[in-house]
Write a protein that holds these residues in place. Sequence first.
Motif, PDB file in Angstrom:
ATOM      1  N   THR A  67      47.347  34.157 -83.813  1.00  0.00           N
ATOM      2  CA  THR A  67      46.102  34.817 -83.424  1.00  0.00           C
ATOM      3  C   THR A  67      45.565  34.238 -82.130  1.00  0.00           C
ATOM      4  N   LEU A  68      45.691  32.921 -81.986  1.00  0.00           N
ATOM      5  CA  LEU A  68      45.102  32.222 -80.839  1.00  0.00           C
ATOM      6  C   LEU A  68      46.068  32.038 -79.673  1.00  0.00           C
ATOM      7  N   VAL A  69      47.379  32.109 -79.950  1.00  0.00           N
ATOM      8  CA  VAL A  69      48.395  31.916 -78.908  1.00  0.00           C
ATOM      9  C   VAL A  69      49.225  33.199 -78.805  1.00  0.00           C
ATOM     10  N   PRO A  70      48.897  34.084 -77.871  1.00  0.00           N
ATOM     11  CA  PRO A  70      49.600  35.379 -77.778  1.00  0.00           C
ATOM     12  C   PRO A  70      51.092  35.233 -77.503  1.00  0.00           C
ATOM     13  N   ARG A  71      51.868  36.092 -78.138  1.00  0.00           N
ATOM     14  CA  ARG A  71      53.294  36.212 -77.841  1.00  0.00           C
ATOM     15  C   ARG A  71      53.516  37.595 -77.224  1.00  0.00           C
ATOM     16  N   VAL A  72      54.119  37.640 -76.053  1.00  0.00           N
ATOM     17  CA  VAL A  72      54.337  38.904 -75.351  1.00  0.00           C
ATOM     18  C   VAL A  72      55.810  39.005 -74.976  1.00  0.00           C
ATOM     19  N   SER A  73      56.346  40.203 -75.108  1.00  0.00           N
ATOM     20  CA  SER A  73      57.740  40.447 -74.762  1.00  0.00           C
ATOM     21  C   SER A  73      57.833  41.752 -73.989  1.00  0.00           C
ATOM     22  N   LEU A  74      58.821  41.842 -73.090  1.00  0.00           N
ATOM     23  CA  LEU A  74      59.070  43.085 -72.357  1.00  0.00           C
ATOM     24  C   LEU A  74      60.121  43.951 -73.032  1.00  0.00           C
ATOM     25  N   ASP A  75      60.499  43.564 -74.248  1.00  0.00           N
ATOM     26  CA  ASP A  75      61.400  44.391 -75.046  1.00  0.00           C
ATOM     27  C   ASP A  75      60.775  45.771 -75.249  1.00  0.00           C
ATOM     28  N   PHE A 116      57.380  42.781 -86.128  1.00  0.00           N
ATOM     29  CA  PHE A 116      57.168  41.581 -85.318  1.00  0.00           C
ATOM     30  C   PHE A 116      56.403  40.473 -86.045  1.00  0.00           C
ATOM     31  N   GLY A 117      56.197  40.641 -87.346  1.00  0.00           N
ATOM     32  CA  GLY A 117      55.522  39.605 -88.119  1.00  0.00           C
ATOM     33  C   GLY A 117      54.103  39.383 -87.639  1.00  0.00           C
ATOM     34  N   THR A 118      53.714  38.122 -87.553  1.00  0.00           N
ATOM     35  CA  THR A 118      52.356  37.789 -87.113  1.00  0.00           C
ATOM     36  C   THR A 118      52.228  37.743 -85.586  1.00  0.00           C
ATOM     37  N   GLY A 119      53.301  38.093 -84.896  1.00  0.00           N
ATOM     38  CA  GLY A 119      53.325  37.966 -83.437  1.00  0.00           C
ATOM     39  C   GLY A 119      52.344  38.858 -82.709  1.00  0.00           C
ATOM     40  N   MET A 120      51.777  39.883 -83.398  1.00  0.00           N
ATOM     41  CA  MET A 120      50.817  40.773 -82.741  1.00  0.00           C
ATOM     42  C   MET A 120      49.407  40.615 -83.281  1.00  0.00           C
ATOM     43  N   LEU A 121      49.153  39.592 -84.067  1.00  0.00           N
ATOM     44  CA  LEU A 121      47.802  39.392 -84.589  1.00  0.00           C
ATOM     45  C   LEU A 121      46.780  39.165 -83.474  1.00  0.00           C
ATOM     46  N   TRP A 122      47.225  38.597 -82.362  1.00  0.00           N
ATOM     47  CA  TRP A 122      46.315  38.321 -81.252  1.00  0.00           C
ATOM     48  C   TRP A 122      45.668  39.587 -80.685  1.00  0.00           C
ATOM     49  N   THR A 123      46.312  40.741 -80.885  1.00  0.00           N
ATOM     50  CA  THR A 123      45.758  41.982 -80.335  1.00  0.00           C
ATOM     51  C   THR A 123      44.426  42.346 -81.000  1.00  0.00           C
ATOM     52  N   ALA A 124      44.235  41.950 -82.250  1.00  0.00           N
ATOM     53  CA  ALA A 124      42.968  42.243 -82.930  1.00  0.00           C
ATOM     54  C   ALA A 124      41.818  41.511 -82.253  1.00  0.00           C
ATOM     55  N   LEU A 125      42.091  40.295 -81.799  1.00  0.00           N
ATOM     56  CA  LEU A 125      41.071  39.498 -81.110  1.00  0.00           C
ATOM     57  C   LEU A 125      40.874  39.998 -79.681  1.00  0.00           C
ATOM     58  N   ALA A 126      41.976  40.333 -79.011  1.00  0.00           N
ATOM     59  CA  ALA A 126      41.907  40.712 -77.592  1.00  0.00           C
ATOM     60  C   ALA A 126      41.209  42.052 -77.373  1.00  0.00           C
ATOM     61  N   THR A 127      41.409  43.008 -78.287  1.00  0.00           N
ATOM     62  CA  THR A 127      40.840  44.345 -78.082  1.00  0.00           C
ATOM     63  C   THR A 127      39.381  44.444 -78.514  1.00  0.00           C
ATOM     64  N   LEU A 128      38.902  43.490 -79.322  1.00  0.00           N
ATOM     65  CA  LEU A 128      37.541  43.601 -79.865  1.00  0.00           C
ATOM     66  C   LEU A 128      36.461  43.713 -78.790  1.00  0.00           C
ATOM     67  N   TRP A 174      48.997  31.138 -93.647  1.00  0.00           N
ATOM     68  CA  TRP A 174      47.740  31.184 -92.913  1.00  0.00           C
ATOM     69  C   TRP A 174      47.793  30.375 -91.622  1.00  0.00           C
ATOM     70  N   TRP A 175      48.509  29.241 -91.635  1.00  0.00           N
ATOM     71  CA  TRP A 175      48.596  28.424 -90.427  1.00  0.00           C
ATOM     72  C   TRP A 175      49.365  29.146 -89.329  1.00  0.00           C
ATOM     73  N   ARG A 176      50.462  29.793 -89.690  1.00  0.00           N
ATOM     74  CA  ARG A 176      51.223  30.577 -88.722  1.00  0.00           C
ATOM     75  C   ARG A 176      50.368  31.729 -88.201  1.00  0.00           C
ATOM     76  N   ALA A 177      49.620  32.358 -89.103  1.00  0.00           N
ATOM     77  CA  ALA A 177      48.763  33.469 -88.694  1.00  0.00           C
ATOM     78  C   ALA A 177      47.701  33.002 -87.704  1.00  0.00           C
ATOM     79  N   LEU A 178      47.087  31.844 -87.977  1.00  0.00           N
ATOM     80  CA  LEU A 178      46.070  31.312 -87.072  1.00  0.00           C
ATOM     81  C   LEU A 178      46.671  30.996 -85.709  1.00  0.00           C
ATOM     82  N   HIS A 179      47.846  30.393 -85.693  1.00  0.00           N
ATOM     83  CA  HIS A 179      48.513  30.059 -84.422  1.00  0.00           C
ATOM     84  C   HIS A 179      48.791  31.315 -83.612  1.00  0.00           C
TER      85      HIS A 179
END
Length: 433
Positions: A183-191, A48-60, A176-181
Amino acid sequence: MSANAAADSHSHNPVVRYFRALGPGLVTGAADDDPSGVTTYAVAGAAFGTGMLWTALATLPLMAAIQLTCARIGLVTGRGLAGAMRQHYPRWFLYGACVLLLAANIFNIAADLAGMADGAEMLTGVASGAWIAVFGLTIVLATLYTSYRRFAAWLKWLTAVLFAYIVSAVLARPDWWRALHDTLVPRVSLDGSFVATLVGIFGTTISPYLFFWQASHEVEEEHALGRHTLRERRGATDHELRDARRDVVTGMAFSNAVMYFIILATAATIYRRGPLEIETSRQAAEALRPLAGNAAYLLFALGLVGTGLLAIPILAGSASFAVSEVFGWRSGLDLPPRRARRFYAVLGGAIVAGALLDALQVSAVRMMFLSAVVNGLLAPPLLVLVMLVGNNRKIMGARVNDRWLNVLGWGATAVMTLAMLLFFWTALVSGGV
């Protein structure tokens, strides 16, 4: 408390004081990034690429609140988590929890030994089967015959190997810009695959074995300071609780930073070339090689060995502490084997059982799946009990959880309950259960 320990604890230099306060929380956080965890994070980045980076911030904040509650229980009661629960909650539940914890940890140990062996084979060329026996025996002997202080220092320094994953991500030259985006803007899917991976991340990050280890490790630190009786250990000063908070928050932040960079490394290489299904950490390392170079490949392999050496004693130790405390056996890493035979028998037996599973060539992926199932069953009710103990004035006195610990701790309980339900829903839909 010894004079040296007291001097360390009350140092006026904030930097010295900060680093001296690090111990159980740092080690527990680092152990969360074991080889099976590395595999989970690599799967997320590759698929899923950088699409799950937000989980590191959310679970902390969620994992920090739970681990801090466990640390406070150990410091205030002078007992491990199972020991504190044993006095106030049904024995039948604790017996069942111990059996499930031991089973989950054995599967996890087996998966971690397999990951370590793969890493060692990549570094040396020697077949992985031989390394499983070497690593298993080395860890058992080191745990049995080293002093607690040496064992704790060994675990603390081993956390440094996790920097290998941070360096490998930088070498992969991510966007890095995509990673930052992301990280701060979660992407969620029901797949289905997205939900399964998301649940895997939550289950790997907030794991029951860490609850037991955190509290027991705090008690072991008290033993190391010469507080050998329950009366000497019971109670905690404001100073000690502040140090525990720094330690736990640092450990959890470090754990999630490593998780973040593992996802980023595989997203910047494997996913960039085209989404790839990764089933083992070795596949992730080998996929990095042509894209990020030999340095990233070797660092990733080195990290597998180091994190296994860190995590396996904690997996075995957490189960051994839990079983011993529930049955009232003498326990403690500061005790010689002859004085705590049953404690060390459970600890060594869990590692041997994990090695035997590998010898039977049970699929590492299957073992991690079964471990996730058991942890999924165990985490929600245990989280409820942890929060109840943390708020029970008969156990904690005036040191019950404050408002923010309760908000975040009960939030983690709700998230893990939802994760458990999603896990089984996804598995049923896909035919995995």
